[in-house]
Design a protein around this motif. Structure first.
Motif, PDB file in Angstrom:
ATOM      1  N   GLU A  22     -39.124  -6.951   7.552  1.00  0.00           N
ATOM      2  CA  GLU A  22     -38.611  -6.651   6.221  1.00  0.00           C
ATOM      3  C   GLU A  22     -37.655  -5.462   6.323  1.00  0.00           C
ATOM      4  O   GLU A  22     -37.888  -4.532   7.093  1.00  0.00           O
ATOM      5  N   TRP A  38     -33.294  -3.176  -2.456  1.00  0.00           N
ATOM      6  CA  TRP A  38     -33.323  -4.620  -2.203  1.00  0.00           C
ATOM      7  C   TRP A  38     -34.179  -4.801  -0.950  1.00  0.00           C
ATOM      8  O   TRP A  38     -33.824  -4.318   0.115  1.00  0.00           O
ATOM      9  N   ALA A  71     -30.185 -13.955  -1.100  1.00  0.00           N
ATOM     10  CA  ALA A  71     -30.896 -12.957  -1.918  1.00  0.00           C
ATOM     11  C   ALA A  71     -31.484 -13.597  -3.168  1.00  0.00           C
ATOM     12  O   ALA A  71     -30.835 -14.398  -3.836  1.00  0.00           O
ATOM     13  N   ILE A 108     -35.290  -7.157   1.725  1.00  0.00           N
ATOM     14  CA  ILE A 108     -35.004  -8.447   2.359  1.00  0.00           C
ATOM     15  C   ILE A 108     -36.214  -8.818   3.213  1.00  0.00           C
ATOM     16  O   ILE A 108     -36.586  -8.068   4.120  1.00  0.00           O
ATOM     17  N   PRO A 109     -36.835  -9.968   2.930  1.00  0.00           N
ATOM     18  CA  PRO A 109     -38.025 -10.346   3.698  1.00  0.00           C
ATOM     19  C   PRO A 109     -37.694 -10.622   5.168  1.00  0.00           C
ATOM     20  O   PRO A 109     -36.588 -11.042   5.503  1.00  0.00           O
ATOM     21  N   GLU A 136     -36.535  -9.948  -4.881  1.00  0.00           N
ATOM     22  CA  GLU A 136     -36.326  -8.945  -3.834  1.00  0.00           C
ATOM     23  C   GLU A 136     -35.682  -7.663  -4.363  1.00  0.00           C
ATOM     24  O   GLU A 136     -35.677  -6.644  -3.683  1.00  0.00           O
TER      25      GLU A 136
END
Length: 178
Positions: free
Chosen positions: A59, A47, A35, A49-50, A39
């Motif tokens: 994502e 949050w 992380a 997250i890619p 983000e």
């Protein structure tokens, strides 16, 4: 799980904090360890997250509970590009370090087991629909017909579920179904 979280709350080491975030959000080890501050949106309590760091390669937007937000608000921010939980060389913490930290608290458990515990708890102790519980784990609906009709990520319901999970982890399990 509440006993492990109680023990983790007593520590301010980065591995302990990372484990707490992982448990509070029911995310995977690599997602939590990797992380980055860019983000996190503390205002929106999310949050993002890619996709390159998720198992589904999509994502994934994680709702942050009150405790997860508090944990993040108390972490030092080196810069917006840095890891939330950096190692001494500026990279992310290793999975071995998380496992070692966990085994100092309790033998015979795995980091990934917290996701399983979350899913079991959600099924047995709440009335949230299966789809909400599965989306909370970042899973994708593999039933093509259902997926064609269910296009929402059920974000608001997942936010509710994660608050109930946080309450359970705190020992306040009065409200376990919504």
């Amino acid at each position: 799980v509440p006993n492990v979280v109680a023990r983790l709350r007593q520590s301010t080491t980065l591995p302990s904090l990372c484990l707490r975030l992982l448990i509070l959000t029911a995310t995977r080890s690599g997602e939590a360890r990797g992380a980055r501050w860019q983000e996190i949106d503390l205002d929106k309590k999310t949050w993002a997250i890619p996709g390159e760091r998720t198992k589904t390669k999509r994502e994934y937007l994680v709702p942050l509970s009150k405790e997860a937000l508090e944990l993040l608000e108390n972490l030092p921010v080196i810069d917006r590009q840095s890891f939330l939980f950096p190692n001494s060389k500026g990279g992310c913490l290793s999975d071995v370090l998380l496992s070692k930290t966990l085994h100092e608290i309790m033998d015979g458990v795995t980091v990934h087991g917290f996701r399983s515990s979350f899913r079991q708890w959600a099924a047995e102790q709440t009335s949230f629909p299966e789809s909400v519980c599965e989306f909370a784990l970042g899973h994708v609906n593999s039933n093509r017909t259902e997926a064609a009709y269910q296009r929402s990520d059920l974000f608001d319901r997942r936010r509710e579920l994660m608050e109930v999970w946080c309450n359970y982890l705190s020992g306040d399990d009065k409200v376990v179904s919504i």
